[in-house]
Design an enzyme around this catalytic site. Structure first.
Site, PDB file in Angstrom:
ATOM      1  CE1 TYR A 165      64.524  12.246  53.064  1.00 31.06           C
ATOM      2  CE2 TYR A 165      66.240  11.982  51.399  1.00 31.06           C
ATOM      3  CZ  TYR A 165      65.728  12.642  52.505  1.00 31.06           C
ATOM      4  OH  TYR A 165      66.423  13.697  53.042  1.00 31.06           O
ATOM      5  CE  LYS A 169      63.547  15.802  52.423  1.00 28.75           C
ATOM      6  NZ  LYS A 169      63.142  16.941  53.279  1.00 28.75           N
ATOM      7  CB  THR A 200      70.671  14.432  61.614  1.00 28.50           C
ATOM      8  OG1 THR A 200      70.151  13.686  60.494  1.00 28.50           O
ATOM      9  CG2 THR A 200      71.359  15.693  61.115  1.00 28.50           C
TER      10      THR A 200
END
Length: 267
Positions: A165, A169, A200
């Protein structure tokens, strides 16, 4: 009175059009609502039909106008058509928000699966690149515009267990900086927003991938505690930053990583 009127005209976003990927939940959904409040029409994409319907309902409740397309930006065959259809929906395209993303799994580097790596990079990096590639010509037709890529605090620093991840990014930040340089003189401002932990569905799914319950709870508690503000962020707080970077008020902001993270990166 004349000065006030001129200032309002300079800062108005009324009638502009924004494409938002990943708009079926989280930051993408909150951004669609925030744009609606500024009078910006939105084209929303996502994989979830139910999520897109929910976003459209919230946009309309906020007084906005929207068009939805069910699209997976990991599918390279659909992105050029998406760009064309998005520009055609309202006859123009002014802003592009690359919010679609996936979190991968939590594991040390040697235990990361190749399948997870490919899935994360297909969406977070290749998808972001292709959306920019095919929408930029439409922005140029309008004489410029703005692109905001959703990176992450993990695009600026390392997060234990999130190598894939974080790598994706960091790659988004590289794309953002070079695109910003490439198109600044042609009136397209490209920037990134770098959230920390935001409550989220994606963040929750990220921690749910830790199989051991005690480890999962400890990881989440540690992550929350790493934010000096003392809490996870909200999607609407990030959305406000997205809208700001598209607005005329950000006219001299180009190629930055705007951290909206409760002090996470500064900690």
């Amino acid at each position: 009175m004349g000065l006030i009127k001129k200032d309002k005209e300079m800062t108005s976003m009324q009638g502009k059009v924004a494409l938002i990927t990943g708009g079926s939940s989280g930051i993408g959904q909150a951004s669609a609502v925030a744009f609606a409040k500024e009078g910006v029409k939105t084209v929303i994409t996502g994989r979830s039909t139910a999520g897109l319907e929910e976003t459209a309902s919230k946009v309309k409740a906020a007084g906005g106008e929207t068009t939805v397309f069910q699209v997976d930006i990991a599918d390279t065959s659909v992105i050029e058509k998406l760009a064309d259809d998005s520009a055609a929906a309202y006859g123009r395209l002014d802003y592009v928000i690359n919010s679609a993303g996936t979190q991968g799994e939590v594991n040390v580097v040697a235990d990361q699966r190749l399948e997870s790596f490919e899935e994360v990079f297909a969406t977070n990096v290749r998808g972001t690149f292709l959306v920019m590639k095919y929408t930029i010509p439409h922005l140029l037709k309008q004489g410029g515009g703005a692109i905001v890529n959703l990176s992450s605090g993990g695009g600026l620093v390392g997060v234990p267990g999130a190598s894939v991840y974080c790598a994706s990014k960091h790659a988004v930040m590289g794309l953002t900086k070079v695109a910003a340089i490439d198109y600044a003189k042609q009136g397209i401002r490209v920037n990134a927003v770098n959230p920390g932990g935001v409550d989220t569905p994606m963040l929750r799914k990220f921690f749910e991938s830790i199989q051991d319950e005690d480890e999962r709870k400890a990881a989440r508690a540690s992550f929350d505690a790493s934010h000096p503000i003392g809490r996870a962020g909200r999607a609407d707080e990030v959305a406000d930053a997205v809208v700001f970077l598209c607005s005329p008020r950000a006219s001299n902001i180009v190629g930055i990583a705007l951290s909206v993270d409760g002090g996470y990166v500064a900690n």
